[in-house]
Design an enzyme around this catalytic site. Structure first.
Site, mmCIF file in Angstrom:
data_model
loop_
_atom_site.group_PDB
_atom_site.id
_atom_site.type_symbol
_atom_site.label_atom_id
_atom_site.label_comp_id
_atom_site.label_asym_id
_atom_site.label_seq_id
_atom_site.Cartn_x
_atom_site.Cartn_y
_atom_site.Cartn_z
ATOM 1 N N SER A 1 -7.631 6.031 0.713
ATOM 2 C CA SER A 1 -7.190 4.542 0.552
ATOM 3 C C SER A 1 -7.848 3.616 1.398
ATOM 4 O O SER A 1 -7.968 3.794 2.681
ATOM 5 C CB SER A 1 -5.664 4.507 0.594
ATOM 6 O OG SER A 1 -5.205 3.280 0.840
ATOM 7 N N SER A 2 -8.694 2.641 0.784
ATOM 8 C CA SER A 2 -9.880 1.838 1.875
ATOM 9 C C SER A 2 -8.625 1.010 2.704
ATOM 10 O O SER A 2 -7.648 0.916 2.484
ATOM 11 C CB SER A 2 -10.671 1.037 0.722
ATOM 12 O OG SER A 2 -11.141 1.692 -0.019
ATOM 13 N N GLN A 3 -9.523 0.540 3.846
ATOM 14 C CA GLN A 3 -8.900 -0.039 4.810
ATOM 15 C C GLN A 3 -8.211 -1.404 4.184
ATOM 16 O O GLN A 3 -9.121 -2.245 3.620
ATOM 17 C CB GLN A 3 -9.879 -0.465 6.055
ATOM 18 C CG GLN A 3 -9.539 -1.237 7.355
ATOM 19 C CD GLN A 3 -10.501 -1.369 8.263
ATOM 20 O OE1 GLN A 3 -11.660 -0.460 8.150
ATOM 21 N NE2 GLN A 3 -10.365 -1.968 9.177
ATOM 22 N N ARG B 1 0.714 -1.253 -0.051
ATOM 23 C CA ARG B 1 -0.148 -0.042 -0.034
ATOM 24 C C ARG B 1 1.008 1.251 -0.091
ATOM 25 O O ARG B 1 0.371 2.453 -0.590
ATOM 26 C CB ARG B 1 -0.953 -0.006 1.285
ATOM 27 C CG ARG B 1 -2.116 1.151 1.373
ATOM 28 C CD ARG B 1 -2.349 1.011 2.452
ATOM 29 N NE ARG B 1 -3.658 1.625 2.961
ATOM 30 C CZ ARG B 1 -4.273 1.976 3.848
ATOM 31 N NH1 ARG B 1 -3.755 1.699 5.289
ATOM 32 N NH2 ARG B 1 -5.315 2.574 4.112
#
Ligand SMILES: C[S@@+](CC[C@H](N)C(=O)[O-])C[C@H]1O[C@@H](n2cnc3c(N)ncnc32)[C@H](O)[C@@H]1O
Length: 200
Positions: A54-56, A28
């Site tokens: 930015s998603s989990q 990530r």
């Protein structure tokens, strides 16, 4: 389109989990603004600018497992943002497949495309989303569609872009909907308790 098979715990791909391998290959941190990179391993959403996130990571992993992406698949990534999910999907389909990321915010579309290009996966690309409709029907149908922004109702315009036996994972009304196209229509499975930025 070849299938992936499933292990007993429901994680796709056999002895080595393919989603874990994709996450390891494309960390990530490479898809975050410089001032957020130190938080990359934290399991929560992080800002990527333009009011987006930015998603989990655990949610991204769960969505990719629900999507069950086989090598060689044609994939649409709606809301490609930083390019992270597009890069992960590109890893899962491999060079015999293709991934099209669409992003509504021009600054993110350009930045996400640069982040994706740095991964060297030329079978994936990111383009600016059209302002007048969801997805990219003229390049479909798709075997898989991943949506990373939340709709109030099932986005039927995207369901229409699914090919035979296609599958879509989309945030809808505070949950995840898994849509499978079958010969008789579509089936929908719900997983409650997920929040995303809005689909516009
Ligand atoms: C959770 S964020 C980004 C997640 C992204 N997949 C990533 O890995 O960074 C969702 C993105 O969806 C975008 N978005 C919202 N509505 C959209 C639409 N109709 N078409 C394309 N992108 C959209 C937002 O601009 C935002 O960047």
């Amino acid at each position: 389109m070849p299938g992936t098979g499933r292990t007993r715990d429901g994680r796709g791909g056999g002895a080595v989990d393919r989603v874990d391998a994709a996450l390891a290959a494309h960390p990530r941190a490479g898809f975050l603004p410089a001032d957020q990179r130190r938080y990359a391993l934290r399991d929560h959403p992080l800002p990527i600018g333009h009011g987006q996130t930015s998603s989990q990571p655990s949610t991204v992993a769960r969505m990719l497992r629900m999507l069950d992406v086989p090598p060689g698949a044609r994939v649409l990534d709606v809301g490609s943002g930083s390019g992270w999910t597009t890069a992960l999907l590109a890893h899962l389909v491999g060079p015999t497949g293709s991934v099209l990321g669409v992003e509504l915010e021009p600054g993110l579309a350009a930045w996400g495309a640069a982040n994706l290009a740095a991964t060297g996966q030329g079978w994936a690309r990111i383009v600016l989303a059209r302002p007048d409709g969801l997805g990219m029907p003229e390049e479909g149908p798709y075997d898989r569609i991943l949506v990373s922004a939340e709709a109030r109702e099932l986005p039927t315009a995207l369901v229409d872009q699914l090919g035979p036996a296609g599958r879509m994972v989309a945030p809808v009304a505070a949950g995840l909907s898994v849509v499978r196209r079958t010969p008789g229509g579509v089936t929908i499975t719900r997983h409650e308790g997920y929040r995303f930025v809005p689909l516009r």
